[in-house]
Design a protein around this motif. Structure first.
Motif, short mmCIF file in Angstrom:
data_model
loop_
_atom_site.label_atom_id
_atom_site.label_comp_id
_atom_site.label_asym_id
_atom_site.label_seq_id
_atom_site.Cartn_x
_atom_site.Cartn_y
_atom_site.Cartn_z
N THR A 142 0.39 1.03 1.57
CA THR A 142 -0.30 0.03 0.77
C THR A 142 -0.91 0.73 -0.45
O THR A 142 -0.91 1.96 -0.52
CB THR A 142 -1.45 -0.59 1.58
OG1 THR A 142 -2.35 0.47 1.96
CG2 THR A 142 -0.94 -1.28 2.84
N GLN A 143 -1.42 -0.03 -1.39
CA GLN A 143 -2.07 0.56 -2.57
C GLN A 143 -3.22 1.47 -2.15
O GLN A 143 -3.43 2.54 -2.72
CB GLN A 143 -2.57 -0.54 -3.50
CG GLN A 143 -1.46 -1.45 -3.99
CD GLN A 143 -1.95 -2.47 -5.00
OE1 GLN A 143 -2.54 -2.11 -6.01
NE2 GLN A 143 -1.71 -3.73 -4.72
N GLU A 144 -3.94 0.98 -1.13
CA GLU A 144 -5.06 1.77 -0.58
C GLU A 144 -4.55 3.12 -0.07
O GLU A 144 -5.12 4.17 -0.37
CB GLU A 144 -5.66 0.95 0.57
CG GLU A 144 -6.98 1.45 1.10
CD GLU A 144 -8.13 0.94 0.25
OE1 GLU A 144 -9.07 1.73 0.07
OE2 GLU A 144 -8.08 -0.22 -0.22
N GLU A 145 -3.46 3.07 0.71
CA GLU A 145 -2.92 4.30 1.29
C GLU A 145 -2.38 5.26 0.22
O GLU A 145 -2.61 6.46 0.28
CB GLU A 145 -1.81 3.96 2.31
CG GLU A 145 -2.36 3.42 3.61
CD GLU A 145 -1.28 2.85 4.52
OE1 GLU A 145 -1.42 3.00 5.74
OE2 GLU A 145 -0.30 2.24 4.02
N LEU A 146 -1.65 4.73 -0.74
CA LEU A 146 -1.13 5.59 -1.81
C LEU A 146 -2.27 6.30 -2.52
O LEU A 146 -2.17 7.47 -2.88
CB LEU A 146 -0.28 4.81 -2.82
CG LEU A 146 1.04 4.19 -2.34
CD1 LEU A 146 1.90 3.77 -3.53
CD2 LEU A 146 1.82 5.14 -1.46
#
Ligand SMILES: [Zn+2]
Length: 185
Positions: A142-146
């Motif tokens: 997810t954007q958070e993970e990236l």
């Protein structure tokens, strides 16, 4: 780069895009994701069908010993988790070495032909622009993970540079996404 044959479907691929399996006498099959363990290896495509076939015993012939068949479902999950771990490590390392561009604009302006990682939840517009960039696109996290993996805030896009430093990371990304996209026959 050495080529190896998948022990199940017999396709020939670059060794680093396959999954290496080794066996130490009587101890079943060990999955060697870094390709560094000693001994004779067998290879399987980074596809559920091939990898589970190899784990169920098809690797015996290539390993020249009869190996204990293992229940592939949990092993496939382990392999996937192991590859994800390697990808995360590789992304953090690249970020520290300035080998990553972070964000859509930076990535599109970079001029590199290396692959792009796009978050699953990035906007449709972002996805379209990335797809049009003619770079290989891997959809992951997810954007958070990236953001977390690259040591920055949330972002929809990471761009990888080409070259030897990114080589291992790109192979791990390709193997992870191939395994995730594949189906058990
Ligand atoms: Zn195969």
């Amino acid at each position: 780069m050495p080529m190896r044959r998948c022990t199940v479907c017999r396709v020939e691929l670059r060794q680093e895009r396959l999954i290496r399996l080794v066996s130490f006498d009587g101890k079943g099959i060990t999955v060697d994701l870094r390709g560094k363990l000693p001994g004779r290896g067998a290879y399987a495509c980074a596809q559920r069908r091939c990898l589970s076939g190899a784990l169920k015993g098809a690797a015996s012939r290539s390993l020249r010993q009869s190996v204990r068949a293992t229940e592939p479902e949990n092993r496939l999950k382990e392999v996937e988790e192991g590859l994800l771990r390697l990808v995360r490590e590789g992304l953090s390392l690249s970020a520290r070495r300035q080998g990553l561009t972070i964000g859509l604009k930076e990535t599109l302006q970079d001029g590199s032909a290396g692959p792009v990682v796009a978050a699953k939840d990035c906007s449709e517009r972002t996805r379209k622009m990335v797809d049009q960039s003619e770079r290989d696109v891997y959809v992951l996290g997810t954007q958070e993970e990236l953001g977390h993996w690259s040591g920055r805030g949330p972002t929809g896009v990471l761009g990888l540079s080409e070259g030897p430093a990114a080589h291992r990371l790109i192979n791990n990304l390709a193997r992870l996404c191939s395994l995730r996209a594949s189906q058990v026959a």
